[in-house]
Design an enzyme around this catalytic site. Structure first.
Site, PDB file in Angstrom:
ATOM      1  N   ASN A   1      -5.368   5.275  -1.025  1.00  0.00           N
ATOM      2  CA  ASN A   1      -4.608   5.818   0.112  1.00  0.00           C
ATOM      3  C   ASN A   1      -4.341   7.112   0.077  1.00  0.00           C
ATOM      4  O   ASN A   1      -4.264   7.933   0.990  1.00  0.00           O
ATOM      5  CB  ASN A   1      -3.523   4.855   0.395  1.00  0.00           C
TER       6      ASN A   1
ATOM      7  N   SER B   1       0.949  -1.337  -0.108  1.00  0.00           N
ATOM      8  CA  SER B   1       0.018  -0.093  -0.156  1.00  0.00           C
ATOM      9  C   SER B   1       0.828   1.212   0.062  1.00  0.00           C
ATOM     10  O   SER B   1       0.340   2.479  -0.094  1.00  0.00           O
ATOM     11  CB  SER B   1      -1.044   0.000   1.183  1.00  0.00           C
TER      12      SER B   1
ATOM     13  N   GLU C   1      -7.020  -1.763  -6.936  1.00  0.00           N
ATOM     14  CA  GLU C   1      -6.189  -0.824  -7.761  1.00  0.00           C
ATOM     15  C   GLU C   1      -5.080  -1.846  -8.367  1.00  0.00           C
ATOM     16  O   GLU C   1      -4.382  -2.437  -7.869  1.00  0.00           O
ATOM     17  CB  GLU C   1      -5.430   0.148  -6.957  1.00  0.00           C
TER      18      GLU C   1
ATOM     19  N   HIS D   1      -3.557  -3.841  -5.554  1.00  0.00           N
ATOM     20  CA  HIS D   1      -3.835  -3.481  -4.245  1.00  0.00           C
ATOM     21  C   HIS D   1      -5.416  -3.597  -3.791  1.00  0.00           C
ATOM     22  O   HIS D   1      -6.122  -3.006  -4.374  1.00  0.00           O
ATOM     23  CB  HIS D   1      -3.327  -1.988  -3.975  1.00  0.00           C
TER      24      HIS D   1
HETATM   25  N1  3HC Z   1     -15.281 -11.668   5.379  1.00  0.00           N
HETATM   26  C1  3HC Z   1     -16.696 -11.737   4.764  1.00  0.00           C
HETATM   27  N2  3HC Z   1     -17.701 -10.867   4.976  1.00  0.00           N
HETATM   28  C2  3HC Z   1     -17.297  -9.820   5.629  1.00  0.00           C
HETATM   29  C3  3HC Z   1     -16.235  -9.581   6.256  1.00  0.00           C
HETATM   30  C4  3HC Z   1     -15.083 -10.575   6.152  1.00  0.00           C
HETATM   31  N3  3HC Z   1     -14.107 -10.513   6.920  1.00  0.00           N
HETATM   32  N4  3HC Z   1     -16.323  -8.256   6.947  1.00  0.00           N
HETATM   33  C5  3HC Z   1     -17.427  -7.828   6.776  1.00  0.00           C
HETATM   34  N5  3HC Z   1     -18.291  -8.629   5.962  1.00  0.00           N
HETATM   35  C6  3HC Z   1     -19.361  -8.642   5.361  1.00  0.00           C
HETATM   36  C7  3HC Z   1     -20.612  -9.042   6.232  1.00  0.00           C
HETATM   37  O1  3HC Z   1     -20.911 -10.124   6.348  1.00  0.00           O
HETATM   38  C8  3HC Z   1     -21.783  -8.078   5.856  1.00  0.00           C
HETATM   39  O2  3HC Z   1     -22.447  -8.452   4.703  1.00  0.00           O
HETATM   40  P1  3HC Z   1     -23.933  -8.240   4.569  1.00  0.00           P
HETATM   41  O3  3HC Z   1     -24.010  -6.675   4.383  1.00  0.00           O
HETATM   42  O4  3HC Z   1     -24.041  -8.732   3.093  1.00  0.00           O
HETATM   43  O5  3HC Z   1     -24.871  -8.781   5.375  1.00  0.00           O
HETATM   44  C9  3HC Z   1     -21.029  -6.496   5.461  1.00  0.00           C
HETATM   45  O6  3HC Z   1     -19.631  -7.076   5.085  1.00  0.00           O
HETATM   46  C10 3HC Z   1     -21.240  -5.700   6.433  1.00  0.00           C
HETATM   47  O7  3HC Z   1     -20.547  -6.132   7.799  1.00  0.00           O
HETATM   48  P2  3HC Z   1     -21.175  -5.872   9.136  1.00  0.00           P
HETATM   49  O8  3HC Z   1     -22.715  -5.921   9.046  1.00  0.00           O
HETATM   50  O9  3HC Z   1     -20.405  -6.954  10.217  1.00  0.00           O
HETATM   51  O10 3HC Z   1     -20.398  -4.449   9.536  1.00  0.00           O
HETATM   52  P3  3HC Z   1     -20.654  -3.162   8.731  1.00  0.00           P
HETATM   53  O11 3HC Z   1     -21.934  -2.745   8.420  1.00  0.00           O
HETATM   54  O12 3HC Z   1     -20.062  -2.167   9.861  1.00  0.00           O
HETATM   55  O13 3HC Z   1     -19.229  -3.386   7.867  1.00  0.00           O
HETATM   56  C11 3HC Z   1     -17.209  -3.065   6.849  1.00  0.00           C
HETATM   57  C12 3HC Z   1     -18.083  -3.432   8.053  1.00  0.00           C
HETATM   58  C13 3HC Z   1     -17.405  -3.746   5.616  1.00  0.00           C
HETATM   59  C14 3HC Z   1     -15.783  -3.318   7.382  1.00  0.00           C
HETATM   60  C15 3HC Z   1     -17.722  -1.503   6.713  1.00  0.00           C
HETATM   61  O14 3HC Z   1     -17.503  -0.806   8.002  1.00  0.00           O
HETATM   62  C16 3HC Z   1     -16.833  -0.700   5.780  1.00  0.00           C
HETATM   63  O15 3HC Z   1     -16.853  -0.749   4.542  1.00  0.00           O
HETATM   64  N6  3HC Z   1     -15.788  -0.018   6.283  1.00  0.00           N
HETATM   65  C17 3HC Z   1     -14.765   0.740   5.494  1.00  0.00           C
HETATM   66  C18 3HC Z   1     -13.710  -0.057   5.227  1.00  0.00           C
HETATM   67  C19 3HC Z   1     -12.474   0.433   4.569  1.00  0.00           C
HETATM   68  O16 3HC Z   1     -12.602   1.551   4.239  1.00  0.00           O
HETATM   69  N7  3HC Z   1     -11.417  -0.265   4.240  1.00  0.00           N
HETATM   70  C20 3HC Z   1     -10.458   0.071   3.293  1.00  0.00           C
HETATM   71  C21 3HC Z   1      -9.432   0.409   4.470  1.00  0.00           C
HETATM   72  S1  3HC Z   1      -7.827   0.990   3.746  1.00  0.00           S
HETATM   73  C22 3HC Z   1      -7.089  -0.246   3.083  1.00  0.00           C
HETATM   74  O17 3HC Z   1      -7.365  -1.389   3.237  1.00  0.00           O
HETATM   75  C23 3HC Z   1      -5.894   0.076   2.444  1.00  0.00           C
HETATM   76  C24 3HC Z   1      -4.664  -0.288   3.206  1.00  0.00           C
HETATM   77  O18 3HC Z   1      -3.473  -0.380   2.125  1.00  0.00           O
HETATM   78  C25 3HC Z   1      -4.548   0.472   4.175  1.00  0.00           C
END
Ligand code: 3HC
Length: 329
Positions: free
Chosen positions: A230, A157, A192, A180
């Site tokens: 990012n 990243s 990405e 990514h």
């Molecule tokens: N495996 C499978 N499914 C998953 C999962 C996992 N590890 N985590 C979440 N899910 C699914 C759930 O089953 C649920 O599915 P559904 O809507 O079909 O029922 C859905 O995701 C939503 O999960 P939850 O209801 O438990 O919880 P939330 O509604 O709070 O969602 C989240 C959790 C998907 C993490 C949401 O909060 C989100 O999109 N957050 C933002 C995440 C983000 O920005 N990620 C990028 C980070 S930056 C990065 O990764 C780059 C790196 O280089 C730093």
């Protein structure tokens, strides 16, 4: 293409249900002409997530890590995440859900031998520690053991793909690029596709086809710090920390504001804790010191609050405490 073993699906009804749920994956799989065998190096959350989605869409997968404990952790992550997905796919049929999970896991072979793991790969994706020397050595080892047509991809990243590829010969640099993924990999739809200066058009095309073959959306971009997501997210997260430091509002209210006022799924402090405060600090420190075009950029200057939390070992969700306390959940 991978075939189910009859042992993994005892009844034809269950087989039919699972196949139809995988129908979209099977279609994508046949469209991705070249890439069928994927090797993933690194069994952490990102590596396991990449292995999981590749196997879900019927690619043959090899997960590689240095020891069996790391591979076991990766396996446990996949099993837990797949169980979550299966529960939604087959809400009324727990036995089908169970067999589907087993079938996907059965497509992921695990090994501690890099040469053996990449020997037949069409694509290798590495998701190991963010250290340029480690990645350069790893890519040289992969290039020495993988077939000549194999794409070499990094899930980095923060490190330039061009620098990771530097020690490789020119044809190998042509098939080296960034892929990514985002956390949680099974849920986040974007990948990405990072084109370094020497990445060939053909390599980009094959990578784009692969990303589509696993049900994700590709965004092709140049090899610049932070790529797209990012580069936009990190200044936002750092500015949120500075709002907190200036006493404008507390973390909870800033998170509420961004969730309810801007429609973000997580507030910036929830996101910081989710990504990991050590990761956030590592990336921003690196960019401030030597990021191409970002050196000395005040958006990425050290934050006292972030430094203090990282020094105390409060790294976010993974350590049980970051901006929030997760120990009681
Ligand atoms: N495996 C499978 N499914 C998953 C999962 C996992 N590890 N985590 C979440 N899910 C699914 C759930 O089953 C649920 O599915 P559904 O809507 O079909 O029922 C859905 O995701 C939503 O999960 P939850 O209801 O438990 O919880 P939330 O509604 O709070 O969602 C989240 C959790 C998907 C993490 C949401 O909060 C989100 O999109 N957050 C933002 C995440 C983000 O920005 N990620 C990028 C980070 S930056 C990065 O990764 C780059 C790196 O280089 C730093």
């Amino acid at each position: 293409m991978y075939k189910y073993t009859t042992a993994s699906f005892a009844s034809s009804r269950r087989l039919g249900a699972a196949r139809s749920a995988l129908g979209r994956g099977a279609l994508y799989s046949s469209e991705a002409s070249a890439i069928k065998r994927v090797a993933v190096v690194g069994g952490g959350q990102m590596g396991a997530g990449i292995a999981q989605v590749s196997a879900t869409y019927e690619h043959g997968v090899t997960l590689i890590d240095v020891n069996h404990e790391a591979l076991d952790r990766g396996h446990a992550y996949m099993a837990k995440s797949l169980a979550r997905v299966a529960k939604k796919k087959f809400p009324e049929e727990p036995a089908v859900a169970h067999d589907w999970v087993e079938a996907v896991l059965g497509r992921v072979r695990r090994t501690t031998s890099l040469p053996e793991g990449v020997a037949n790969a069409d694509l290798v994706v590495e998701a190991v520690v963010e250290n340029i020397a480690v990645k350069q050595k790893l890519f040289a080892d992969i290039a020495g053991a993988a077939p000549g047509h194999c794409l070499l991809a990094s899930n980095t990243s923060s490190l330039p793909i061009g620098r990771i590829a530097e020690p490789l010969d020119a044809p190998t640099r042509g098939r080296t690029l960034g892929l990514h993924f985002f956390n949680p990999v099974p849920q986040m739809k974007l990948v990405e596709v990072v084109r370094a200066a020497e990445t060939s058009e053909q390599a980009v095309g094959r990578a784009v086809a692969f990303v589509k073959s696993i049900g994700k959306a590709p965004a092709v971009c140049k090899d610049t710090p932070g790529f797209i997501v990012n580069r936009l997210l990190l200044p936002y997260m750092m500015e949120a920390i500075r709002l907190l430091e200036r006493g404008v509002a507390d973390a909870r209210d800033i998170d509420t504001a961004m969730k309810l006022g801007a429609g973000y799924p997580m507030g910036p402090f929830e996101l910081c804790d989710y990504v990991g405060l050590d990761t956030l600090k590592f990336i921003t420190d690196g960019w401030f010191k030597e990021g191409d075009g970002l050196r000395g950029d005040k958006a990425f200057a050290a934050s006292g609050k972030l430094d203090e939390l990282v020094a105390a070992g409060h790294l976010g969700v993974k350590s049980g405490r970051g901006f929030y306390d997760y120990s009681k959940k």
